[in-house]
Scaffold this active site. Structure first.
Site, PDB file in Angstrom:
ATOM      1  NE  ARG A   1      -0.065   1.976  13.502  1.00 62.43           N
ATOM      2  CZ  ARG A   1       0.655   1.089  12.830  1.00 62.43           C
ATOM      3  NH1 ARG A   1       1.927   1.332  12.544  1.00 62.43           N
ATOM      4  NH2 ARG A   1       0.125  -0.048  12.427  1.00 62.43           N
TER       5      ARG A   1
ATOM      6  CG  ASP B   1      -3.124   1.267  12.883  1.00 66.44           C
ATOM      7  OD1 ASP B   1      -2.938   1.385  14.115  1.00 66.44           O
ATOM      8  OD2 ASP B   1      -2.955   0.194  12.285  1.00 66.44           O
TER       9      ASP B   1
ATOM     10  CG  ASP C   1      -2.194  -0.814   0.955  1.00 69.01           C
ATOM     11  OD1 ASP C   1      -2.538  -1.039  -0.236  1.00 69.01           O
ATOM     12  OD2 ASP C   1      -2.831  -1.244   1.936  1.00 69.01           O
TER      13      ASP C   1
ATOM     14  CB  SER D   1      -3.773  -6.680   7.482  1.00 70.32           C
ATOM     15  OG  SER D   1      -3.263  -5.505   8.060  1.00 70.32           O
TER      16      SER D   1
HETATM   17  N1  ARG Z   1      -6.333  -3.963  16.098  1.00 72.90           N
HETATM   18  C1  ARG Z   1      -5.038  -3.587  16.475  1.00 72.90           C
HETATM   19  C2  ARG Z   1      -4.995  -2.146  16.914  1.00 72.90           C
HETATM   20  O1  ARG Z   1      -5.878  -1.420  16.590  1.00 72.90           O
HETATM   21  C3  ARG Z   1      -4.011  -3.909  15.448  1.00 72.90           C
HETATM   22  C4  ARG Z   1      -3.944  -3.043  14.234  1.00 72.90           C
HETATM   23  C5  ARG Z   1      -2.950  -3.644  13.322  1.00 72.90           C
HETATM   24  N2  ARG Z   1      -2.692  -2.873  12.177  1.00 72.90           N
HETATM   25  C6  ARG Z   1      -2.475  -3.427  11.001  1.00 72.90           C
HETATM   26  N3  ARG Z   1      -2.242  -2.604  10.019  1.00 72.90           N
HETATM   27  N4  ARG Z   1      -2.543  -4.704  10.790  1.00 72.90           N
HETATM   28  O2  ARG Z   1      -4.094  -1.715  17.579  1.00 72.90           O
END
Ligand code: ARG
Length: 395
Positions: free
Chosen positions: A94, A123, A14, A174
């Site tokens: 993040r 995210d 991406d 992912s």
């Molecule tokens: N659900 C988790 C969170 O919100 C993991 C997010 C993972 N991100 C990803 N791009 N796979 O912290």
């Protein structure tokens, strides 16, 4: 002069497509910022890929120590687990990436920053709320949210523009990874009844069948040594990920509530995070005064929620972290853990600040504890409920 944008670049499909897509659709020059938060991977390959995708510059930042010391450690002090289970792996990386984006934008005089998050996840919230907290003047571009590409479309776009990518159409997961763990979503796991396929796991493959022990030394809440050998916090995390992971320990399979109102099934691997939180809270059981411990446990939920919800850079999170840090003054000592297949558990703890008093706790001998004091204490303690019971006509 063309406007500039700094893109949080992972080297994945991406964000590689995003480099090209932003330059085509916005006409901005794209600076790719790749950050090492302990996810592994070859940053030279990532650098070349960004250039091949059309980036005018690549900024590689080694943030491992910063991430460990300034983001992971305060979270460990709080024993923070979102919804009681998730050690905030992605939520925690993040803000450090956001900090890197904002600093890189300043360095390159860029007016915009960009991220590769979708519109369904947490995210995007963490990126955008964080960016606005650090520099509200930056324009934010979220190509993946607006381009409407399926995964297959992205692969086609990459091929059409000769963007080198490692992705294939088969692996539908992912994945997000850093020092503090690994998150896997999508594919068969979107059915919460279906067991996660065995190939989703990487950090927690059980290779050891024996029983062993390890002693973790903490100094004011910070893990500083393993079996008496002092090492930096990043190294403690790396070592424990490998060790606990080799016993198959550290898997979490949960259904969680995203900030954007969606329930999702998530699979995590976080051997060091879970083992360290276990050991750290055990040492707190020995060294924290009761009221402090109880209040801290309540605030632990709150801080986990704030971090999860993208509010790392917020006055409440900062204030709560100050409290957590204050609470660590006497969290110094050792915790002994036993390791067995699929299991890590505490077998001993000690501290020179221990509030455990053998003389008070023991039933073995006569001591200064005045048993007669207990009688009056219990009578008054129960007076309220006794009065209530009598009023209700009970005996
Ligand atoms: N659900 C988790 C969170 O919100 C993991 C997010 C993972 N991100 C990803 N791009 N796979 O912290």
């Amino acid at each position: 002069m063309a406007k500039r944008v700094v893109l949080a670049y992972s080297g994945g499909l991406d964000t590689s497509v995003a480099v090209k897509w932003i330059s085509e659709n916005y006409g901005y020059e794209v600076i790719a910022m790749a950050m090492d938060v302990g996810q592994g991977g070859d940053f030279e390959v990532i650098r070349h890929r960004a250039i091949a995708a059309g980036a005018v510059a690549v900024e590689v930042i080694d943030a491992r120590a910063d991430f460990a010391e300034n983001f992971v450690l305060p979270t460990l002090h709080a024993n923070a687990l979102y919804e009681g289970k998730y050690p905030l792996v992605s939520s925690l990386s993040r803000p450090v990436i956001v900090k890197g984006l904002v600093e890189t934008a300043k360095k390159y005089d860029a007016e915009a920053v960009a991220h590769g998050c979708t519109g369904k996840g947490n995210d995007q919230v963490r990126f955008e709320v964080g960016i606005r907290a650090l520099n509200p003047n930056l324009e934010i571009i979220a190509p993946v949210r607006s381009w409407g590409f399926s995964r297959a479309d992205s692969i086609d776009y990459a091929q059409a523009h000769s963007i080198p990518i490692a992705a294939s159409k088969e692996k539908p997961y992912s994945i997000d990874q850093n020092l503090w763990g690994r998150a896997v979503e999508c594919g068969e796991m979107e059915d919460p009844w279906a067991e996660p396929p065995h190939d989703v796991y990487e950090m927690t493959i059980p290779t050891r069948q024996d029983r062993s022990e390890i002693t973790i030394t903490f100094n004011e809440g910070k893990p500083v040594a393993l079996d008496g050998i002092a090492m930096p916090f990043v190294e403690v995390i790396d070592k424990l990920n490998v060790l606990f992971g080799s016993y198959g320990y550290g898997r979490i399979d949960m259904v969680e509530n995203r900030r954007v109102g969606i329930k999702s099934r998530e699979v995590y691997e976080a051997p060091a995070a879970l083992g360290l939180i276990l050991a750290h809270s055990e040492l707190e059981d020995l060294t924290l005064e009761r009221d402090l411990a109880h209040e801290k446990a309540k605030l632990s939920h709150r801080i986990a929620e704030l971090i999860y919800d993208g509010l790392w850079f917020s006055p409440l999170r900062e204030g709560l972290s100050e409290f957590m840090s204050y609470s660590q003054r006497y969290v110094t000592g050792d915790v002994r853990l036993a390791l067995e297949p699929n299991r890590v558990y505490v077998v001993g703890r000690r501290s020179s600040y221990s509030l455990y008093d053998y003389e008070l706790a023991t039933y073995e001998k006569e001591d200064q504890f005045r048993h007669s004091d207990a009688e009056g204490f219990v009578r008054i303690w129960g007076l309220g409920v006794e009065t209530w019971s009598k009023r209700q006509g009970r005996k």
